[in-house]
Design a protein around this motif. Structure first.
Motif, PDB file in Angstrom:
ATOM      1  N   SER A  22      -5.483   2.980  -6.277  1.00  0.00           N
ATOM      2  CA  SER A  22      -5.615   1.577  -5.887  1.00  0.00           C
ATOM      3  C   SER A  22      -4.514   0.735  -6.500  1.00  0.00           C
ATOM      4  N   ASN A  23      -4.035  -0.238  -5.731  1.00  0.00           N
ATOM      5  CA  ASN A  23      -3.043  -1.180  -6.247  1.00  0.00           C
ATOM      6  C   ASN A  23      -3.693  -2.339  -6.999  1.00  0.00           C
ATOM      7  N   ARG A  42       0.370  -5.712  -8.993  1.00  0.00           N
ATOM      8  CA  ARG A  42       0.026  -4.720 -10.015  1.00  0.00           C
ATOM      9  C   ARG A  42       1.092  -4.681 -11.097  1.00  0.00           C
ATOM     10  N   TYR A  85      -2.683   5.860  -8.609  1.00  0.00           N
ATOM     11  CA  TYR A  85      -2.484   6.373  -7.259  1.00  0.00           C
ATOM     12  C   TYR A  85      -3.646   6.087  -6.314  1.00  0.00           C
ATOM     13  N   ARG A 141       6.215   1.612  -4.949  1.00  0.00           N
ATOM     14  CA  ARG A 141       5.985   0.261  -5.484  1.00  0.00           C
ATOM     15  C   ARG A 141       4.624  -0.292  -5.077  1.00  0.00           C
ATOM     16  N   GLY A 142       3.907   0.473  -4.273  1.00  0.00           N
ATOM     17  CA  GLY A 142       2.565   0.065  -3.882  1.00  0.00           C
ATOM     18  C   GLY A 142       2.493  -0.779  -2.631  1.00  0.00           C
ATOM     19  N   THR A 169       2.151  -1.806   1.271  1.00  0.00           N
ATOM     20  CA  THR A 169       1.489  -1.287   2.460  1.00  0.00           C
ATOM     21  C   THR A 169       2.510  -1.158   3.588  1.00  0.00           C
ATOM     22  N   TYR A 226      -0.214   9.380  -2.539  1.00  0.00           N
ATOM     23  CA  TYR A 226      -0.163   9.912  -3.912  1.00  0.00           C
ATOM     24  C   TYR A 226       0.861  11.047  -3.998  1.00  0.00           C
TER      25      TYR A 226
END
Length: 216
Positions: free
Chosen positions: A97-98, A124, A95, A162-163, A165, A197
């Motif tokens: 950093s990707n 990732r 949660y 899914r991370g 941006t 997060y």
């Protein structure tokens, strides 16, 4: 040509990892670090390296120190390969950093190969075992009231999990960054949260995401 840094003090697993990397890319450059100072020095020389790290056997004190290093070298991708990682450590890495991919040493070699492929593509990869630990931990949490989200908001929540941006979500949906930012604000307001997060935590509890959403 890809650049790798192996930060694993077990000679056997370091050798096996190197063989897997060379099977994938025979022309790659592989350097080895035996301690934190050596790792930092190599990252200064090769900022865009893929770092394969056994966190539990390396001399990095805790996850906070690891995150500080990763924030210092933002172009690096990290693959954490260990025998055991605590639930709290996994959650913090996923949660925060990707840049971090996670694989356990006891998992099939295909998981390591998938992690290497993802890292070299700046993506990732969270292995099946790591995902199951995260999901199990969330299932033990207190019940969270289900909030009514629109279809678009639900899709954006999945994208956040899914991370992606805000810029990446906008591109994927052929929308403006301003539109996605507005949706994010509405989602945060409805869920009464302040961070991505907490959004992901809600998504997992509500069943909006599954293991495939993390294997990106």
């Amino acid at each position: 040509m890809a650049n790798y840094i192996l930060a694993d003090n077990q000679e056997l697993t370091r050798f096996a990892t190197e063989m897997l990397i060379r099977q994938k890319d025979a022309k790659c450059a592989i350097r080895k670090a035996t301690d934190k100072a050596g790792l930092i020095q190599l990252l200064k020389e090769i900022e865009s390296a893929v770092v394969v790290l056994d966190f539990t056997l390396f001399d990095i004190a805790d996850e906070e120190q690891l995150l500080i290093i990763s924030e210092r070298f933002t172009m690096a991708s990290w693959i954490l390969i260990s025998d055991h990682l605590s639930d709290s450590f996994l959650r913090r890495m996923v949660y925060s950093s990707n840049a971090f991919s996670i694989v356990f040493k006891g998992e099939p070699l295909t998981s390591v190969r998938d992690a290497l492929l993802s890292a070299t593509s700046s993506k990732r990869y969270i292995s099946q075992q790591a995902t199951e630990i995260l999901l199990r931990q969330h299932s033990q949490d207190d019940e969270m009231p289900i909030v009514e989200l629109t279809t678009t908001e639900t899709e954006i929540v999945r994208a956040i999990a899914r991370g992606l941006t805000t810029k990446e979500i906008a591109a994927e949906r052929f929308s403006s960054i301003h539109t996605i930012t507005t949706h994010r604000k509405n989602i945060f307001r409805k869920l009464k949260v302040n961070t991505a997060y907490e959004v992901i935590k809600y998504a997992m509890r509500a069943g909006l995401v599954n293991s495939s959403d993390f294997c990106i």
